[in-house]
Write a protein that holds these residues in place. Sequence first.
Motif, PDB file in Angstrom:
ATOM      1  N   GLY A 147       0.772  -1.236   0.000  1.00  0.00           N
ATOM      2  CA  GLY A 147       0.000   0.000   0.000  1.00  0.00           C
ATOM      3  C   GLY A 147       0.799   1.279   0.000  1.00  0.00           C
ATOM      4  N   ALA A 148       0.049   2.413  -0.026  1.00  0.00           N
ATOM      5  CA  ALA A 148       0.658   3.732  -0.209  1.00  0.00           C
ATOM      6  C   ALA A 148       1.587   4.115   0.935  1.00  0.00           C
ATOM      7  CB  ALA A 148      -0.435   4.783  -0.376  1.00  0.00           C
ATOM      8  N   ARG A 149       1.240   3.769   2.146  1.00  0.00           N
ATOM      9  CA  ARG A 149       2.133   4.029   3.280  1.00  0.00           C
ATOM     10  C   ARG A 149       2.807   2.715   3.660  1.00  0.00           C
ATOM     11  NH1 ARG A 149      -1.678   8.318   6.544  1.00  0.00           N
ATOM     12  NH2 ARG A 149      -3.149   6.610   6.412  1.00  0.00           N
ATOM     13  N   GLY A 159      13.625   6.870   0.292  1.00  0.00           N
ATOM     14  CA  GLY A 159      12.492   7.705  -0.088  1.00  0.00           C
ATOM     15  C   GLY A 159      11.147   7.051   0.123  1.00  0.00           C
ATOM     16  N   GLY A 160      11.125   5.809   0.572  1.00  0.00           N
ATOM     17  CA  GLY A 160       9.869   5.088   0.738  1.00  0.00           C
ATOM     18  C   GLY A 160       8.971   5.642   1.819  1.00  0.00           C
ATOM     19  N   ASP A 161       9.499   6.484   2.677  1.00  0.00           N
ATOM     20  CA  ASP A 161       8.700   7.077   3.755  1.00  0.00           C
ATOM     21  C   ASP A 161       8.235   8.489   3.431  1.00  0.00           C
ATOM     22  OD1 ASP A 161      11.251   8.131   3.762  1.00  0.00           O
ATOM     23  OD2 ASP A 161      11.400   8.247   5.947  1.00  0.00           O
ATOM     24  N   ARG A 162       8.471   8.941   2.182  1.00  0.00           N
ATOM     25  CA  ARG A 162       8.156  10.335   1.849  1.00  0.00           C
ATOM     26  C   ARG A 162       7.270  10.466   0.621  1.00  0.00           C
ATOM     27  NH1 ARG A 162      13.621  10.304   2.841  1.00  0.00           N
ATOM     28  NH2 ARG A 162      14.125  10.550   0.627  1.00  0.00           N
ATOM     29  N   ILE A 163       6.488   9.473   0.322  1.00  0.00           N
ATOM     30  CA  ILE A 163       5.662   9.514  -0.875  1.00  0.00           C
ATOM     31  C   ILE A 163       4.444  10.418  -0.656  1.00  0.00           C
ATOM     32  CG2 ILE A 163       4.349   7.458  -0.188  1.00  0.00           C
ATOM     33  CD1 ILE A 163       4.297   6.676  -3.151  1.00  0.00           C
ATOM     34  N   PRO A 164       4.168  11.368  -1.583  1.00  0.00           N
ATOM     35  CA  PRO A 164       2.976  12.214  -1.431  1.00  0.00           C
ATOM     36  C   PRO A 164       1.714  11.422  -1.742  1.00  0.00           C
ATOM     37  CG  PRO A 164       4.072  12.686  -3.513  1.00  0.00           C
ATOM     38  CD  PRO A 164       4.952  11.708  -2.789  1.00  0.00           C
ATOM     39  N   TYR A 165       0.611  11.749  -1.083  1.00  0.00           N
ATOM     40  CA  TYR A 165      -0.607  10.991  -1.313  1.00  0.00           C
ATOM     41  C   TYR A 165      -1.851  11.830  -1.058  1.00  0.00           C
ATOM     42  CZ  TYR A 165      -0.238  10.458   3.784  1.00  0.00           C
ATOM     43  OH  TYR A 165      -0.110  10.704   5.134  1.00  0.00           O
ATOM     44  N   VAL A 166      -2.922  11.413  -1.684  1.00  0.00           N
ATOM     45  CA  VAL A 166      -4.270  11.921  -1.444  1.00  0.00           C
ATOM     46  C   VAL A 166      -4.949  10.962  -0.481  1.00  0.00           C
ATOM     47  CG1 VAL A 166      -6.560  12.077  -2.513  1.00  0.00           C
ATOM     48  CG2 VAL A 166      -4.613  13.161  -3.613  1.00  0.00           C
ATOM     49  N   ILE A 167      -5.730  11.499   0.448  1.00  0.00           N
ATOM     50  CA  ILE A 167      -6.568  10.636   1.274  1.00  0.00           C
ATOM     51  C   ILE A 167      -7.908  10.470   0.562  1.00  0.00           C
ATOM     52  CG2 ILE A 167      -7.791  10.368   3.459  1.00  0.00           C
ATOM     53  CD1 ILE A 167      -4.862   9.926   3.749  1.00  0.00           C
ATOM     54  N   ALA A 168      -8.244   9.234   0.229  1.00  0.00           N
ATOM     55  CA  ALA A 168      -9.501   8.942  -0.454  1.00  0.00           C
ATOM     56  C   ALA A 168     -10.492   8.334   0.536  1.00  0.00           C
ATOM     57  CB  ALA A 168      -9.264   7.986  -1.614  1.00  0.00           C
ATOM     58  N   TYR A 169     -11.745   8.647   0.326  1.00  0.00           N
ATOM     59  CA  TYR A 169     -12.812   8.115   1.182  1.00  0.00           C
ATOM     60  C   TYR A 169     -14.021   7.849   0.298  1.00  0.00           C
ATOM     61  CZ  TYR A 169     -16.662   8.063   4.565  1.00  0.00           C
ATOM     62  OH  TYR A 169     -17.784   7.717   5.302  1.00  0.00           O
ATOM     63  N   HIS A 170     -14.683   6.720   0.508  1.00  0.00           N
ATOM     64  CA  HIS A 170     -15.925   6.489  -0.223  1.00  0.00           C
ATOM     65  C   HIS A 170     -16.905   5.714   0.643  1.00  0.00           C
ATOM     66  CE1 HIS A 170     -15.413   2.215  -2.202  1.00  0.00           C
ATOM     67  NE2 HIS A 170     -15.055   2.196  -0.951  1.00  0.00           N
ATOM     68  N   ALA A 247      -8.497   5.496   2.749  1.00  0.00           N
ATOM     69  CA  ALA A 247      -7.102   5.056   2.617  1.00  0.00           C
ATOM     70  C   ALA A 247      -6.326   6.090   1.802  1.00  0.00           C
ATOM     71  CB  ALA A 247      -7.006   3.688   1.939  1.00  0.00           C
ATOM     72  N   PRO A 248      -4.996   6.101   1.936  1.00  0.00           N
ATOM     73  CA  PRO A 248      -4.181   6.992   1.104  1.00  0.00           C
ATOM     74  C   PRO A 248      -4.019   6.450  -0.309  1.00  0.00           C
ATOM     75  CG  PRO A 248      -2.772   5.699   2.539  1.00  0.00           C
ATOM     76  CD  PRO A 248      -4.197   5.364   2.924  1.00  0.00           C
ATOM     77  N   ALA A 266       6.039  -2.819  -5.404  1.00  0.00           N
ATOM     78  CA  ALA A 266       5.041  -2.946  -6.465  1.00  0.00           C
ATOM     79  C   ALA A 266       3.771  -2.208  -6.065  1.00  0.00           C
ATOM     80  CB  ALA A 266       4.727  -4.418  -6.748  1.00  0.00           C
ATOM     81  N   GLY A 267       3.028  -1.728  -7.066  1.00  0.00           N
ATOM     82  CA  GLY A 267       1.722  -1.118  -6.834  1.00  0.00           C
ATOM     83  C   GLY A 267       1.803   0.195  -6.075  1.00  0.00           C
ATOM     84  N   ASP A 268       0.827   0.422  -5.174  1.00  0.00           N
ATOM     85  CA  ASP A 268       0.786   1.663  -4.406  1.00  0.00           C
ATOM     86  C   ASP A 268       2.071   1.877  -3.613  1.00  0.00           C
ATOM     87  OD1 ASP A 268      -1.752   2.003  -5.361  1.00  0.00           O
ATOM     88  OD2 ASP A 268      -2.726   2.160  -3.411  1.00  0.00           O
TER      89      ASP A 268
END
Length: 392
Positions: A147-149, A159-170, A247-248, A266-268
């Motif tokens: 996942g993203a985090r 750099g794996g701890d500094r990825i920018p992200y959007v918080i998504a909610y549905h 989730a981010p 891999a992936g997010d």
Amino acid sequence: MFDVIVVGGGPAGATAAEDLARSGHSVALLDRAGRIKPCGGAIPPRLIADFDIPDDQLVARITTARMISPTGRKVDIPIENGFVGMVDREHFDAFLRVRAQQAGATRVTGTYRRIEREEGRVRVVYRDKETGREQVIDGRLVIGADGARSAVARDEVPGGDRIPYVIAYHEIIEAPAGMNGYDPDRCDVVYDGRISPDFYGWVFPHGSSASVGMGSMERAVDLKEATAALRAASGLTECRTIRREGAPIPLKPLDCWDNGRDVVLAGDAAGVVAPSSGEGIYYAMVGGRVAATAAAASLASGRARDLRLARQLFMREHKTVFRVLASMQNAYYRSDERRERFVSLCHDIDVQRLTFEAYMNKKLVRARPMAHLKIGLKNLAHLARLVPPAHT
């Protein structure tokens, strides 16, 4: 001892595990189970073909995309010569994990804790879901698809701890029956600062249910309140809520996907979600596939540097698309005035055709250079405010 330990059983991890198992490698797939990622669930025809997705996984077939501007102007874009498939992540992710297991991967249920190393082997320490105790899996390589985090990325990759992200909610809701213009064959994408100041909101049909949600980088935004506003604007307030998820979602691929030793992402976890659209399922599965390819190459050669192949293969095919989409997001998502112009631009038939050809086939279309030129000029005219938003 396993050849590869895959941490994370979403589309990226399950795909990597299945590919490696089918090629004859011993694979452990560690997943904590029970988590459902908030996701509109759209998958293009290329994903369905490339990854052999059966019809029974499609909960809807979308034939129209509706763009809605801040002033409520609607632009309907028909999906010519095909459809966009919709999946429910609760069932789709489980299907992919089962398929990986059927291919020969060993399923392990638990939560990743850390990586240790001993005598040339890598050890993944996890908390077993049933006992709550720490257990270990030994292997030669690790694919982090958590996942993203990503905890694996944070622990192992620069750099794996500094990825920018959007918080998504549905919110997954019961689909209305003939209510206020809801169309089970149409996806609605809402570009409105009152819903999201820097991303968008969506209403995506899932057959008997629908996904209604939004995302934002701004921590001050109340995601539940914004989604309630979106449901009200769409006439969906009275529909029963089945479940809620948040989730981010990463916004940019990491510059490095491996630790130069025994871990590849891999992936997010690697940041491969398309800018502007937020599309992630296809790119996650491609990310899982190239991670599996890189792992297999490293196992065969004994060279840790072959893990770099994952990012190289992915970027070779998708870097330009990501760059274009990032430019689009930076240009149009910064204000409602810009979002109004973006929806206005979507009136253009050339924009519609090239956009969906690129989405459906996952590559920029080069067959009509004059259309590209026209779109570029119209894009510049809108950004320079040479035309009013209501015109195309």
